[in-house]
Design a protein around this motif. Structure first.
Motif, PDB file in Angstrom:
ATOM      1  N   ILE A 199       0.854  -1.196   0.000  1.00  0.00           N
ATOM      2  CA  ILE A 199       0.000   0.000   0.000  1.00  0.00           C
ATOM      3  C   ILE A 199       0.884   1.239   0.000  1.00  0.00           C
ATOM      4  CG2 ILE A 199      -1.791   1.259   1.260  1.00  0.00           C
ATOM      5  CD1 ILE A 199      -2.615  -1.534   2.415  1.00  0.00           C
ATOM      6  N   ASP A 200       1.853   1.270   0.930  1.00  0.00           N
ATOM      7  CA  ASP A 200       2.919   2.278   0.922  1.00  0.00           C
ATOM      8  C   ASP A 200       4.151   1.601   0.329  1.00  0.00           C
ATOM      9  OD1 ASP A 200       5.156   3.850   1.589  1.00  0.00           O
ATOM     10  OD2 ASP A 200       4.181   4.646   3.377  1.00  0.00           O
ATOM     11  N   HIS A 201       4.436   1.864  -0.928  1.00  0.00           N
ATOM     12  CA  HIS A 201       5.483   1.134  -1.637  1.00  0.00           C
ATOM     13  C   HIS A 201       6.865   1.399  -1.054  1.00  0.00           C
ATOM     14  CE1 HIS A 201       3.211  -0.681  -5.029  1.00  0.00           C
ATOM     15  NE2 HIS A 201       2.347   0.276  -4.713  1.00  0.00           N
ATOM     16  N   ALA A 202       7.129   2.613  -0.611  1.00  0.00           N
ATOM     17  CA  ALA A 202       8.439   2.923  -0.038  1.00  0.00           C
ATOM     18  C   ALA A 202       8.651   2.168   1.271  1.00  0.00           C
ATOM     19  CB  ALA A 202       8.568   4.432   0.186  1.00  0.00           C
ATOM     20  N   ALA A 203       7.643   2.154   2.130  1.00  0.00           N
ATOM     21  CA  ALA A 203       7.762   1.427   3.403  1.00  0.00           C
ATOM     22  C   ALA A 203       7.897  -0.071   3.158  1.00  0.00           C
ATOM     23  CB  ALA A 203       6.556   1.725   4.286  1.00  0.00           C
ATOM     24  N   HIS A 204       7.153  -0.588   2.185  1.00  0.00           N
ATOM     25  CA  HIS A 204       7.266  -2.011   1.856  1.00  0.00           C
ATOM     26  C   HIS A 204       8.652  -2.344   1.330  1.00  0.00           C
ATOM     27  CE1 HIS A 204       6.725  -5.476  -1.008  1.00  0.00           C
ATOM     28  NE2 HIS A 204       6.232  -5.995   0.107  1.00  0.00           N
TER      29      HIS A 204
END
Length: 385
Positions: free
Chosen positions: A365-370
């Motif tokens: 959902i949050d690509h950077a955090a993933h």
């Protein structure tokens, strides 16, 4: 499209999947997770799902779906089904969730081909992702770096008589079960105050086989949750290693299926004389017995205590109405180069079948955090033990 409605975790529907029960929700809550449960309705399928929120720091969380959803759509709809469910969960769980990780119990789309061609491994992640995302709108499903539970598991059929079960085993395994008995190995249910002894054996097993052991608190959570379900007014619980053990209640089988009582624990220890040589923690859930944790000593290995231990667990599970004994992780095929080749050889000796499941998948959902989480996970995976 999915319509989700929140529900209490103790109202989850009965299932043979331990990791989708109210009991498991309570176990994980003791370990710092926040459990959520949802009824779901799709155009052709209904059911419910347990979701566990795991803190990631900085106010973010990962949403884990352990061995769920239980019911699979048609194989060609795996990806679109998960996409629709993910979007619905994202709306229901709120903005703190960075990604959703599904630990799918569904049969792998590659299972038939792998068995037909004797393949020892799943296709590479890139190929699996292409297939999973076919028919999706956003092409957003990613194969996780690791599987939350197991992608391939050895399941033993407990139907028929004890002689039928033995007949389905390999001759060497039957011989070792008999050898353990001739050498005087005995396997008995143990009280939870013997958990420190089991944990010591578990540490030996992890070191010998090169895997990272889980913490002692995981074992405590299993038993404290079970005992609390039977005696909520103040049940005693096992104590950590190094402290003085109490005399905890070892619960008998719960006859009811009320919330918190949807799993029974078997805690077994195998002894030879005064020595504890092996142990097992097995959870009985519906018609399936799940072998959760096992341990064996470094000494007296010629006594074949683990063979006697599993045979005892199978017999007890069968007596309590289980039709299957899930022995847990094995490599997908017989590959002498695989680090767990010995585990495959040991478990398959008990008969049964290797179930090839789809494993764990992420929906960012949050690509950077993933991406940051996956980078850390990859570093941990390749760090020398």
């Amino acid at each position: 499209m999915f319509e989700l409605s929140s529900k209490r975790t103790d109202a989850l529907l009965p299932t043979d999947i331990l990791f989708q029960t109210g009991y498991w929700a309570q176990v994980k809550a003791r370990l710092g997770y926040t459990p959520k449960a949802f009824d779901l309705a799709a155009t052709e399928r209904h059911g419910d799902v347990l979701v566990l929120l795991q803190p990631m720091g900085r106010g973010r969380a990962m949403a884990c779906v352990p061995q769920g959803p239980e019911h699979a759509p048609a194989e060609e709809d795996y990806g679109p089904f998960l996409e629709d469910l993910s979007e619905a969960l994202a709306r229901s769980l709120g903005p703190s969730v960075a990604f959703i990780r599904y630990d799918l119990p569904w049969i792998s789309p590659y299972a038939d081909d792998m068995r037909t061609h004797g393949s020892n491994a799943y296709p590479e992640p890139r190929i699996r992702e292409m297939r999973m995302n076919m028919g999706t709108r956003n092409w957003n499903l990613r194969k996780a770096h690791r599987d939350l539970t197991v992608a391939s598991s050895l399941v033993v059929d407990l139907t028929g008589t004890e002689q039928d079960i033995l007949a389905r085993m390999k001759p060497k395994t039957r011989y070792n079960i008999g050898l353990a008995a001739r050498k005087g190995v005995r396997v008995d249910p143990a009280l939870p105050d013997m958990l420190p002894v089991f944990h010591g054996l578990y540490g030996q097993t992890a070191l010998r086989n090169g895997f990272a052991p889980c913490g002692y608190e995981q074992f405590l959570a299993l038993f404290r949750t079970r005992v609390h379900a039977l005696n909520p007014m103040g049940a005693l619980a096992p104590t950590p290693p190094g402290s003085t053990p109490a005399n905890p209640i070892c619960p008998d089988r719960a006859e009811a299926t009320s919330p918190g009582r949807d799993a029974e624990l078997l805690f077994l220890l195998a002894r030879h004389g005064a020595d504890v040589l092996a142990g097992a923690i097995v959870a009985l859930c519906g018609a399936t017995a799940h072998f959760l944790y096992g341990a064996s000593a470094d000494h007296k290995r010629q006594c074949m205590a683990p063979y006697a231990m599993h045979w005892k667990a199978m017999r007890l599970a069968r007596q309590r109405g289980c039709a299957a004994y899930d022995m847990g992780a094995v490599p997908p095929g017989l590959d002498p180069a695989h680090p767990f080749h010995g585990l495959h050889r040991f478990k398959t000796g008990f008969g049964g079948r290797v179930e090839l499941r789809s494993g764990s998948w992420d929906y960012p959902i949050d690509h950077a955090a993933h991406r940051d989480f996956c980078n850390l996970e990859s570093l941990e995976r390749h760090r020398p033990s």
